[in-house]
Design an enzyme around this catalytic site. Structure first.
Site, PDB file in Angstrom:
ATOM      1  N   CYS A 141       1.070  -1.226   0.096  1.00 48.38           N
ATOM      2  CA  CYS A 141       0.100   0.113  -0.142  1.00 48.38           C
ATOM      3  C   CYS A 141       1.093   1.169   0.009  1.00 48.38           C
ATOM      4  O   CYS A 141       1.245   1.827   0.963  1.00 48.38           O
ATOM      5  CB  CYS A 141      -0.885  -0.070   1.272  1.00 48.38           C
ATOM      6  SG  CYS A 141      -1.912  -1.492   1.450  1.00 48.38           S
ATOM      7  N   ALA A 142       1.396   1.617  -1.019  1.00 47.05           N
ATOM      8  CA  ALA A 142       2.868   2.190  -0.923  1.00 47.05           C
ATOM      9  C   ALA A 142       2.678   3.926  -1.230  1.00 47.05           C
ATOM     10  O   ALA A 142       3.408   4.365  -0.873  1.00 47.05           O
ATOM     11  CB  ALA A 142       3.611   1.843  -2.240  1.00 47.05           C
ATOM     12  N   ALA A 143       1.439   4.184  -2.165  1.00 42.42           N
ATOM     13  CA  ALA A 143       1.333   5.550  -2.395  1.00 42.42           C
ATOM     14  C   ALA A 143       0.948   6.395  -1.118  1.00 42.42           C
ATOM     15  O   ALA A 143       0.504   6.121  -0.198  1.00 42.42           O
ATOM     16  CB  ALA A 143       0.246   5.686  -3.389  1.00 42.42           C
ATOM     17  N   GLY A 187       6.048   7.451   0.707  1.00 44.06           N
ATOM     18  CA  GLY A 187       6.967   8.082   1.812  1.00 44.06           C
ATOM     19  C   GLY A 187       7.972   6.924   2.567  1.00 44.06           C
ATOM     20  O   GLY A 187       9.142   7.163   2.585  1.00 44.06           O
ATOM     21  N   LYS A 188       7.145   5.775   2.422  1.00 44.16           N
ATOM     22  CA  LYS A 188       8.099   4.745   3.316  1.00 44.16           C
ATOM     23  C   LYS A 188       8.980   3.896   2.187  1.00 44.16           C
ATOM     24  O   LYS A 188       9.750   3.353   2.386  1.00 44.16           O
ATOM     25  CB  LYS A 188       7.095   3.827   4.038  1.00 44.16           C
ATOM     26  CG  LYS A 188       6.293   4.498   5.233  1.00 44.16           C
ATOM     27  CD  LYS A 188       5.131   3.812   6.170  1.00 44.16           C
ATOM     28  CE  LYS A 188       4.719   4.620   6.781  1.00 44.16           C
ATOM     29  NZ  LYS A 188       3.387   5.348   6.313  1.00 44.16           N
ATOM     30  N   ASP A 227       1.177  -1.080   4.890  1.00 44.14           N
ATOM     31  CA  ASP A 227       1.090   0.223   5.411  1.00 44.14           C
ATOM     32  C   ASP A 227      -0.362   0.431   5.089  1.00 44.14           C
ATOM     33  O   ASP A 227      -0.758   1.134   4.110  1.00 44.14           O
ATOM     34  CB  ASP A 227       1.824   1.248   4.907  1.00 44.14           C
ATOM     35  CG  ASP A 227       1.756   2.532   5.787  1.00 44.14           C
ATOM     36  OD1 ASP A 227       0.817   2.444   6.957  1.00 44.14           O
ATOM     37  OD2 ASP A 227       2.025   3.645   5.248  1.00 44.14           O
ATOM     38  N   CYS A 266      -1.876   3.904  10.790  1.00 47.52           N
ATOM     39  CA  CYS A 266      -1.582   5.382  11.881  1.00 47.52           C
ATOM     40  C   CYS A 266      -3.111   5.567  12.461  1.00 47.52           C
ATOM     41  O   CYS A 266      -3.782   6.573  12.497  1.00 47.52           O
ATOM     42  CB  CYS A 266      -1.523   6.598  10.764  1.00 47.52           C
ATOM     43  SG  CYS A 266      -2.893   6.770   9.478  1.00 47.52           S
TER      44      CYS A 266
HETATM   45  C1  LIG Z   1      -1.508   4.594   4.565  1.00 46.66           C
HETATM   46  S1  LIG Z   1      -1.786   5.023   2.985  1.00 46.66           S
HETATM   47  C2  LIG Z   1      -0.001   4.252   2.595  1.00 46.66           C
HETATM   48  C3  LIG Z   1       0.951   5.447   2.759  1.00 46.66           C
HETATM   49  C4  LIG Z   1       2.183   5.138   2.212  1.00 46.66           C
HETATM   50  N1  LIG Z   1       2.695   3.920   2.700  1.00 46.66           N
HETATM   51  C5  LIG Z   1       3.314   6.105   2.619  1.00 46.66           C
HETATM   52  O1  LIG Z   1       4.110   5.959   3.540  1.00 46.66           O
HETATM   53  O2  LIG Z   1       3.618   7.100   1.830  1.00 46.66           O
HETATM   54  C6  LIG Z   1      -2.734   3.645   2.398  1.00 46.66           C
HETATM   55  C7  LIG Z   1      -2.656   3.400   0.832  1.00 46.66           C
HETATM   56  O3  LIG Z   1      -3.364   2.175   0.592  1.00 46.66           O
HETATM   57  C8  LIG Z   1      -3.767   2.221  -0.726  1.00 46.66           C
HETATM   58  N2  LIG Z   1      -4.864   1.075  -0.701  1.00 46.66           N
HETATM   59  C9  LIG Z   1      -6.068   0.894  -0.327  1.00 46.66           C
HETATM   60  N3  LIG Z   1      -6.849  -0.215  -0.505  1.00 46.66           N
HETATM   61  C10 LIG Z   1      -5.980  -0.916  -1.048  1.00 46.66           C
HETATM   62  C11 LIG Z   1      -5.812  -2.182  -1.758  1.00 46.66           C
HETATM   63  N4  LIG Z   1      -6.790  -3.018  -1.616  1.00 46.66           N
HETATM   64  N5  LIG Z   1      -4.668  -2.689  -2.327  1.00 46.66           N
HETATM   65  C12 LIG Z   1      -3.573  -1.698  -2.330  1.00 46.66           C
HETATM   66  N6  LIG Z   1      -3.546  -0.484  -1.971  1.00 46.66           N
HETATM   67  C13 LIG Z   1      -4.583  -0.076  -1.188  1.00 46.66           C
HETATM   68  C14 LIG Z   1      -4.484   3.716  -0.498  1.00 46.66           C
HETATM   69  O4  LIG Z   1      -4.603   4.038  -2.084  1.00 46.66           O
HETATM   70  C15 LIG Z   1      -3.337   4.477   0.062  1.00 46.66           C
HETATM   71  O5  LIG Z   1      -2.600   4.941  -0.805  1.00 46.66           O
END
Ligand SMILES: C[S@@+](CC[C@H](N)C(=O)[O-])C[C@H]1O[C@@H](n2cnc3c(N)ncnc32)[C@H](O)[C@@H]1O
Length: 447
Positions: free
Chosen positions: A261-263, A266-267, A329, A382
């Site tokens: 869940c990368a976007a 940051g991590k 994440d 978080c």
């Molecule tokens: C907490 S944010 C991640 C923050 C990121 N790790 C960072 O440090 O910048 C959670 C992310 O999970 C993604 N997400 C939600 N459901 C998902 C799924 N089923 N599969 C993959 N990504 C998902 C969202 O689009 C969002 O970008």
């Protein structure tokens, strides 16, 4: 960091812009971060003032509403939310800023007179003047927890249930603005040099937290464009608590890593900064948000394999090659970052939580088979809610024979505002430290 600002920007209609931002959040359900472009275009000083107003009103929303109510002869109609918010912006300034009282009233009344709702100008004038006269009595008269702590009741109830010793401190922590924290890119700079650059070029100081070596908490928030080396990738803006993820996962040379869940990345970036020699797949369900990972990669100097897909729909994207390490994440309530994103209090609903818990469980269950025996998976949120954190992981451990909880070494954790009872580590938000996060490190038993 103080909320107190005393300048009176008058060339730019800052209060009107703040009002529009609040309307977008409250009527259209937009998040404050999606509206960032509205302040990015302004001069840094004006942008900071607009942010202070819009974030401040949302931070104290329930309380400001409760203070306004006895000052009104009758409630306004829903279509007059703009007038209601103009008064809340006024109340917020009167309570939490150094803008002189007369200037607050004058600006609000002028703004209404310029609008198509001139009929409301006298009322706005009377309400704000009465508030100035009765402020202390009105504040003393706040009765409900919702009004006193400025949170929706469902969040108060959950925190009381999950953290009976800490709930009031957690609610109070959410009411102070979060500090601006940088993560120094140790591939391109170092903390000592960067501290010098901050001092010499910006007359800024910064504090470090024990055990979070790349984090610098700035004494004052600044526009990134005013800080040394942003375009050169010397630093990123990232809360100190979020910086623990890569630290705990400890990328090693040659590791094959999934950041599921990368976007916005940051991590992901931090994993590369700790160990550039990794092969990382950055996956996210949102193609649009995934572009931010790419942009961050260009600025900071890393290039992961990017995949837009649902992490739980493994057949649609996995090539069958197992991972040494996985970072989950997961999407969550974000209840640990309310001080940074006060709009969460208005945008989240009590019944979102169960759906999030199920989504997190699904992502965790589907990702687990992709991990090599002996590999490690870091589950992160978080959130402050046990259903998304400790209870989620306890359930997973009970139902997954080859999973074990790995203790996160105390030397890798901040020394204050953490709770280690139960599975994993809970970080609590606190002023001038880190946001609220939860981490559980899981190991896959070999053989
Ligand atoms: C907490 S944010 C991640 C923050 C990121 N790790 C960072 O440090 O910048 C959670 C992310 O999970 C993604 N997400 C939600 N459901 C998902 C799924 N089923 N599969 C993959 N990504 C998902 C969202 O689009 C969002 O970008």
């Amino acid at each position: 960091m103080s909320n107190k600002q005393n300048h009176l920007p008058d060339n730019v209609p800052t209060r009107k812009i703040a009002l529009n931002i609040l309307l977008e959040v409250l009527q259209q359900g937009q998040s404050l971060s999606s509206l960032k472009h509205l302040t990015d275009k302004l001069e840094p000083r004006d942008g900071a003032f607009v942010r202070m107003l819009s974030f401040g009103v949302l931070r104290f929303y329930q309380q400001l509403q409760a203070l306004l109510k006895p000052l009104m002869k009758k409630p306004l109609k829903a279509k007059d939310l703009d007038i209601q918010l103009t008064m809340l912006i006024g109340l917020f300034q009167l309570m939490h800023t150094r803008v002189p009282d007369y200037a607050v009233v004058d600006a609000a009344v002028k703004q209404v007179r310029k609008s198509r709702k001139k009929w409301a100008a006298n009322m706005v004038n009377a309400v704000l003047r009465n508030f100035i006269r009765q402020q202390q009595a009105l504040v003393d008269g706040l009765k409900t927890d919702e009004a006193k702590f400025a949170h929706p009741q469902w969040i108060i109830d959950r925190l009381k249930q999950d953290w009976p010793q800490n709930w009031a401190a957690l609610l109070e922590a959410n009411l102070s603005p979060a500090p601006m924290t940088l993560r120094i890119n140790l591939q391109r700079s170092n903390v000592a040099d960067y501290l010098n650059a901050l001092q010499n070029e910006c007359e800024l100081t910064a504090e470090q937290l024990v055990n979070i070596p790349a984090a610098l908490i700035l004494s004052e928030a600044r526009d990134v464009r005013q800080l040394p080396g942003f375009s050169q990738g010397w630093f990123s803006v990232q809360d100190a608590g979020a910086q623990l993820a890569a630290q705990i996962l400890q990328p090693a040379a040659g590791d094959i890593i999934l950041d599921a869940c990368a976007a916005p990345g940051g991590k992901t970036a931090h994993l590369y900064e700790l160990q550039p020699d990794i092969k990382l797949t950055a996956l996210d369900v949102s193609e649009q948000r995934l572009q931010r990972v790419e942009e961050n990669g260009q600025r900071l100097g890393f290039k992961p394999q990017l995949i837009a897909a649902d992490a739980a729909d493994v057949d649609s994207w996995w090539d069958g090659k197992a991972f040494d390490k996985i970072l989950l994440d997961v999407p969550c309530s974000a209840s640990g970052v309310i001080r940074r994103h006060p709009d969460i209090k208005q945008l989240r609903r009590a019944d979102d939580i169960q759906a999030l818990v199920e989504l997190q469980r699904e992502i965790l269950l589907k990702s687990w088979p992709l991990l090599k025996p002996g590999g490690r998976l870091l589950y992160a949120t978080c959130s402050l809610f046990k259903a998304e954190n400790q209870q989620q992981i306890e359930w997973f451990l009970e139902n997954t024979q080859d999973a074990e909880l790995i203790e996160i070494p105390a030397g890798g954790l901040p020394q204050t505002h953490i709770e280690t009872s139960g599975a994993g580590v809970q970080l609590f938000p606190s002023s001038f430290s880190h946001d609220g996060f939860y981490y559980a490190l899981l190991g896959k038993k070999a053989g």
